[in-house]
Design an enzyme around this catalytic site. Structure first.
Site, PDB file in Angstrom:
ATOM      1  N   ASP A 197     -27.139  32.230 -45.061  1.00  0.00           N
ATOM      2  CA  ASP A 197     -28.279  31.314 -45.031  1.00  0.00           C
ATOM      3  C   ASP A 197     -28.271  30.332 -46.197  1.00  0.00           C
ATOM      4  O   ASP A 197     -29.310  29.830 -46.612  1.00  0.00           O
ATOM      5  CB  ASP A 197     -29.606  32.095 -45.016  1.00  0.00           C
ATOM      6  CG  ASP A 197     -29.697  33.047 -43.829  1.00  0.00           C
ATOM      7  OD1 ASP A 197     -29.272  32.647 -42.732  1.00  0.00           O
ATOM      8  OD2 ASP A 197     -30.174  34.172 -44.023  1.00  0.00           O
ATOM      9  N   ARG A 198     -27.098  30.082 -46.729  1.00  0.00           N
ATOM     10  CA  ARG A 198     -26.919  29.129 -47.841  1.00  0.00           C
ATOM     11  C   ARG A 198     -27.662  29.542 -49.115  1.00  0.00           C
ATOM     12  O   ARG A 198     -27.926  28.721 -49.991  1.00  0.00           O
ATOM     13  CB  ARG A 198     -27.352  27.715 -47.432  1.00  0.00           C
ATOM     14  CG  ARG A 198     -26.494  27.083 -46.302  1.00  0.00           C
ATOM     15  CD  ARG A 198     -25.023  27.301 -46.557  1.00  0.00           C
ATOM     16  NE  ARG A 198     -24.156  26.502 -45.696  1.00  0.00           N
ATOM     17  CZ  ARG A 198     -23.277  27.025 -44.835  1.00  0.00           C
ATOM     18  NH1 ARG A 198     -23.201  28.341 -44.673  1.00  0.00           N
ATOM     19  NH2 ARG A 198     -22.477  26.252 -44.149  1.00  0.00           N
ATOM     20  N   MET A 199     -27.983  30.823 -49.231  1.00  0.00           N
ATOM     21  CA  MET A 199     -28.602  31.325 -50.463  1.00  0.00           C
ATOM     22  C   MET A 199     -27.493  31.860 -51.372  1.00  0.00           C
ATOM     23  O   MET A 199     -27.383  33.053 -51.654  1.00  0.00           O
ATOM     24  CB  MET A 199     -29.620  32.415 -50.121  1.00  0.00           C
ATOM     25  CG  MET A 199     -30.833  31.897 -49.357  1.00  0.00           C
ATOM     26  SD  MET A 199     -31.784  30.685 -50.330  1.00  0.00           S
ATOM     27  CE  MET A 199     -32.541  31.771 -51.545  1.00  0.00           C
TER      28      MET A 199
END
Length: 219
Positions: A197-199
């Site tokens: 989730d692009r975290m």
């Protein structure tokens, strides 16, 4: 497939990064030990050219340039690569004395970025590395007018043939006077690990008055 169809695919091209995570407790005591560990991991994973890094420089006019070079030295003093001192990159480095380099280990969903001042390595260090280069690479360093416009491939082949004749009877090829190493002396070293989730995890070593400290950055 039409060119327009290819362009339309770009927004949907996406990879979910799920290879791992990076916590402060995972880091080595120093930036260079951590970088060496990730270089070793990239090699063990079978990644092509694990020591390849994208070197970014800027000229005196502020115009940026980037290209891929190979890291050939790493210790507490910094990160070393070798090149022609008359090249475009060397002109930039001589003008600004600053550089950034990124190792893009796509297969591991990782990258490491180093930024800092630069210095030329000693003639002794250059000679030690030069002796480990294949003879063909040594001859190529003599023959190449790096970053200079040439009339065609034939010009380069002729230059190489001339150098081969010049050193035909030489047991060892000497280091060209216009060739040597640069060392990036880091002030910031960031380690980036892709996450879902692009975290992403972004941890960096930052040099300050009291030495190095580790900071976490937002993804």
């Amino acid at each position: 497939m039409a060119d327009g169809d290819i362009a339309l695919e770009l927004p949907t091209m996406r990879v979910s990064y799920e290879h791992g995570d990076l916590h402060e407790s995972d880091l080595a005591a120093s930036w260079h030990e951590q970088l060496q560990a990730w270089l070793d991991a990239a090699k063990q994973a079978g990644l092509a050219e694990p020591n390849a890094m994208v070197l970014a420089t800027a000229g005196a006019d502020g115009m940026p340039s980037s290209r891929t070079v190979l890291a050939k030295g790493l210790d507490e003093r910094g990160l070393v690569f070798f090149t022609n001192y008359t090249s475009a990159k060397s002109h930039d480095l001589s003008a600004t004395r600053y550089a950034s380099a990124t190792f893009p280990w796509y297969g591991l969903h990782r990258q490491a970025t180093i930024r800092g001042t630069v210095e030329k390595v000693s003639a002794k260090e250059t000679a030690a590395y030069w002796a480990k280069r294949p003879r063909g690479s040594q001859l190529g360093a003599w023959a190449s007018p790096q970053s200079i416009v040439v009339s065609g491939r034939g010009t380069l082949e002729t230059a190489l043939a001339n150098v081969e004749r010049r050193f035909a009877d030489a047991e060892t090829v000497p280091v060209p006077p216009h060739w040597g190493g640069w060392r990036i002396q880091p002030e910031l070293v960031e380690f980036w690990q892709g996450r879902r989730d692009r975290m992403h995890d972004r941890l960096r070593y930052k040099l300050g008055r009291d030495g190095w400290k580790v900071e976490r950055l937002g993804p």
